[in-house]
Write an enzyme that holds these catalytic residues in place. Sequence first.
Site, mmCIF file in Angstrom:
data_model
loop_
_atom_site.group_PDB
_atom_site.id
_atom_site.type_symbol
_atom_site.label_atom_id
_atom_site.label_comp_id
_atom_site.label_asym_id
_atom_site.label_seq_id
_atom_site.Cartn_x
_atom_site.Cartn_y
_atom_site.Cartn_z
ATOM 1 C CD GLN A 27 0.581 6.242 0.967
ATOM 2 O OE1 GLN A 27 1.055 6.105 -0.155
ATOM 3 N NE2 GLN A 27 1.207 5.793 2.049
ATOM 4 C CB SER A 28 0.744 13.477 -1.925
ATOM 5 O OG SER A 28 0.912 14.260 -3.083
ATOM 6 C CG ASN A 29 -0.424 9.231 -6.447
ATOM 7 O OD1 ASN A 29 0.100 8.169 -6.124
ATOM 8 N ND2 ASN A 29 -1.736 9.396 -6.440
#
Length: 354
Positions: A44-46
């Site tokens: 879930q890397s921004n």
Amino acid sequence: MFVKRDDMSGGVEMGGNKIRKLNFLLADALAGGYDSVVTIGGEQSNHCRATAAAARMVGLDPHLILRTRKSYVDDNEMLGTTGNLLYDRFVGATIYTCTPGEYGRFGSNALLKKVCGDLQRMGKVPYLINVGGSNGIGTWGYIDAIDEVVSQITSYSQNVGEDSTNESLINIDHIVFACGSGGTAAGISCGVALAFSNERNLHLPKVHAIGVCDSPEYFYNEILNISRELGLFQQDSYDDAIAKLKSWVTIHQGRGLGYSINTKEELEFCKNFSLKTGIVIDPVYTGKALFHFATKVLPEYPDEFQNKNVLFWHTGGSLGMYEKAPDMIESLMTTSQLVRLDMYNKTGDSGTNT
């Protein structure tokens, strides 16, 4: 408390602290004639989501290496479309998955070089962006951001009736933010040391980075490495440089159960903060950092913060809340009630049925 709303920068696709770094990183990629970008992060890397969207906007193909939580993911449906992943897919990013074990054994640099090498053999010219965009080039984004803060302090002072002389400016005593890869911390720390130097006669705020993963020692070393990329501490020994950095920034351990792993109390804090302020904070970075600051740092050092102005730097990441929603269902249902309109007055009362 003041809140610096970097979560509102760059729209949904690029909102958060990463767009500041990407302004410089993608300019470097375009100037160098690259045709694609490769970066890496968690599932879930921004950072990966913002990089993919920004790359598309400037005509570069995005390639993302995502460290999955499951032991092995090689199926699109298994990976899913929740939160940041949905936006990764909207902009057509090519996604490569690796397990936590592979990430730990090989390290992010080896994984990045592997994908870059594969693309080069296909005739592509990939630009490598490391974890969080945290390097000397990307860090200029937050050095520039501190100059923005100085301008905002001046503007705010004028708006509340103060003149713009240094003696009457609103003072920011503490700057607090989440630290996940070290680039933002390096930029803010170096930027504050430069912008609030004695020559400018500005009130020097204390800088507090709340680490949401790894250890304070790890982050001090990362900040030192990035600072040396910027040309700082060239003549200092390691010990002298670390001592100077520790006078610029205090790094607090705030990872709790671990990166992207939350307690019920942390999630409840995120919800309650939104209820009181209307500002959504994410559970991985800003929420975890602010929870630790409010429940650990403030009680431990009450005199240091009493009657002081604190600037909390919201670095974005609210899309991460989608993944945490199942863990918050019961709490959210009691907070946000459902009312069925009774237009036919079947209940015989005011026309609503809770």
